[in-house]
Scaffold this motif. Sequence first.
Motif: not given
Length: 118
Positions: A34-39, A67-68, A79-83, A103-104
Amino acid sequence: MHELSIATAIIERAGELARADGAEAVSAVTVRVGELAGVVPDALDFAFEVARDGTALAGARLVVERIPAQAWCGPCAEEFAVGTPPFFWCPRCDHPSTDLRSGRELEITGIEPSPAPA
């Protein structure tokens, strides 16, 4: 670089799953990140290449599905993109969202066993 510890965990788990299915070696592992997984996917790929040596995944490739980050706005059902950096305000109605839908992720979704030697 915590991607090395993540890569090591992926290799260990993929090896366990392959052995449970009767495979001795793995040719590919697919993971969702995910985009927010910190990886950082490129760093994970590099770490995977380093950590796989001497394991059942020595010749395996890592397939990363990115994964966005998506949030859900209750007031307007959007539903919207967080970025990144994440912004949790709905672009449609300007309300904040607390419902992160994706995203996670950081998960193994597939393992491709190596063909058995002839």
